[in-house]
Motif scaffolding. Sequence first.
Motif, short mmCIF file in Angstrom:
data_model
loop_
_atom_site.label_atom_id
_atom_site.label_comp_id
_atom_site.label_asym_id
_atom_site.label_seq_id
_atom_site.Cartn_x
_atom_site.Cartn_y
_atom_site.Cartn_z
N SER A 341 0.82 -1.22 0.00
CA SER A 341 0.00 0.00 0.00
C SER A 341 0.85 1.26 0.00
CB SER A 341 -0.93 0.00 1.21
OG SER A 341 -0.17 -0.08 2.37
N TYR A 379 -7.45 -3.42 -1.89
CA TYR A 379 -6.75 -4.32 -0.94
C TYR A 379 -5.43 -4.69 -1.62
CZ TYR A 379 -5.92 -8.36 2.12
OH TYR A 379 -5.39 -9.26 3.01
N ARG A 433 -8.63 3.44 5.15
CA ARG A 433 -7.82 4.63 5.41
C ARG A 433 -7.18 5.08 4.11
NH1 ARG A 433 -3.61 2.32 9.66
NH2 ARG A 433 -2.57 4.33 9.39
N ASN A 436 -2.09 6.48 2.33
CA ASN A 436 -1.22 5.56 1.59
C ASN A 436 -0.67 6.28 0.36
OD1 ASN A 436 -3.41 5.44 -0.41
ND2 ASN A 436 -4.47 4.21 1.16
N GLN A 442 -8.27 2.63 1.18
CA GLN A 442 -7.96 1.21 0.98
C GLN A 442 -8.34 0.45 2.25
OE1 GLN A 442 -3.76 1.33 -0.08
NE2 GLN A 442 -4.26 1.38 -2.26
N ASP A 444 -7.99 -1.74 5.38
CA ASP A 444 -6.89 -1.93 6.32
C ASP A 444 -7.19 -3.07 7.31
OD1 ASP A 444 -4.36 -0.91 7.44
OD2 ASP A 444 -5.60 -0.52 9.19
#
Lengths: 447, 199
Positions: A341, A379, A433, A436, A442, A444
């Motif tokens: 990430s 992800y 969150r 990144n 994305q 977490d």
Amino acid sequence: MNCRAVRKHFVDLLDVACDTQEHEALMAHLHTCPQCTNEFAAMKRAMEGVRPKHRIGASPALMENVLKEVMESAALMDTPARTGRRTRLWLPIFAAPLAAALLLAASFGYWLIQSGGYKPLSAFNVLGRAAHAMQGLQSVHIEAQMRTIPGDNFELILLDQDMVPIELWRGFGEPPQWRVETSGRVVVCDGNTSLLWIKESNVASEAPPTAGHIGWLAPLMDVEHILDSELQLAEEQGSTVTVQEVIGPDGAPELLVSVEALAQGDYTNDWMLNKSISDSDNLRVYRLDAETLWLKGLQVYVHTDKIDVLVFETDNIEYNAEFPDTLFALELPDDVSWLDSQRRTDVPAEARNLTPEETARVFLEACSREDWDTVQVFYPVTPIPELFKKHLGGMQLVSLGTPFQSGQFPGWFVPYEIRLKNGEVKKHNLTVRNDNAAGIYQVDGGI
Amino acid sequence: MSSATFAERVAVEPEVTPSAGQDRWEGAWPRTREEFSRFVDVFQDRLVWFAFRKLGNRSEAEEAVQEVFLRAYRHQDARGNVARVSSYLYRMASNACNDVLRKRGRAALTLDLSKAENIADPRAQAGEHVAALDELKRIETLLARLPRRQAEAVRLRILDELSFAEIAEVLGCSLGTAKSRFRHGLSKLQALLELEREN
């Protein structure tokens, strides 16, 4: 006393021991007033109506079992550092009468209150002595127990979980190296890179040593600066520090440094409350050797409304042991999946500007379609682990709730309900969150 | 000469708690082995009864109480400042019982006594166990009709024989609130018992 005043005090006459000054006056009134007498008698009849006549008491085995365990603890306390068994080392229960309780408000200007003839010490004194004593430190190996899930991140504590073993190693060379391991997760830092491997899902992540892979355990392994850190926290976060001088189980004097700290986040939604040390009101009790001021142990309790729950406890701390060269290296399986990430920036335009709720919907619907390319945008693990596909592939999204924030987590929690392929319905909060490399929300956790 | 009858005079005697003659723990958290031993002796029956009425099972109640005592012993250092030992211990016991109930997978944290027979302890003496459970079932049926907080104050005062000061600490409320909850609960209970008698 008139009837009204007497009736107000009826409840006092129903206490376990009624020895109020009004007692005599109340009784005198009752004996002369049939109306109050009847009313009070009715209250007593109501109590008798639910007072059990049959009670279960303790069996003789209870006392026997408790005392046996206590004796075993006492025996362990006399025997330093056994391996393979938990040693509860710092209960000054037999030494208490000898102990001088030195209390300190943590603020820097306060002195320890002297008692029992001990010299007063300030927090700075303690810190200075510790810093001096820790010079020459080469390595530390800590065996401990933590109330968490073995494979989850090292920040997570769950009060209803059992304690799980955790081990920490740190070499104090330049650059410093460390290793932290539970049965489900390991982090190794060779001095330049921190490598995380989540064993069951076979996911790894590589990051700089400061990436936070080991969470709150980082300052714990920094054993020569623990007091420094705690005193700094006391100043910044309003925690309070208490120091007691006690006689340890081995007869040697010890300092008990207790830190009372408050949860640090916003708990308007209390989802994160008590799920990490810093997300809880907690008590951290450090044991220091009073001569050398080397750390001998740590217990951390989380204060709940009802009781204090022990969430972390060291079993054994060994200094300056020699570690094998392989300890700070990690050999990963060939088929490991990588979490990247912090490197991936090439995301589709339509993934940008999504809200937390939209992100959760797109992600879960992609899981439902088994569209792993889309899943991977949100992800960022390459390749998507087989365990993940097996768990979430083909599931049905039932509903999404309103996203919320809680505690210190920098992202959002999105409540969801899904029906897995095996029919099981799962309700949880997806954590997303956007701090990144790609700057999009994305996933977490919370899967 | 009092105008009250003999029966009335007996009825208006102040409360005498059945366990009033037993030892009560007035001191601080135990610090020595001898103190701890007495501490267990003073509290073991009360806590086992408290846990039993929450769990409906004697061996589970004893296991929960054993764990409470061991925690009390192991972590006594952190409890040095506990103001009232007895209420703190009841809170620990309550939490231990909640843990057991959670492990059983029950949604509710209070005992559903209608199912208690299913979890009856084979080691317990059958007669004693059944009598206690039957009686608790009748009492809980009545108390279930009171507002939850009032019922809990009544349970702690009458079933567990705690003082109002202890009840206030266990429930985390003021002394006045504890008394008020008890008074209102008892008043409703009176009405229910009268109804029961009429029927």
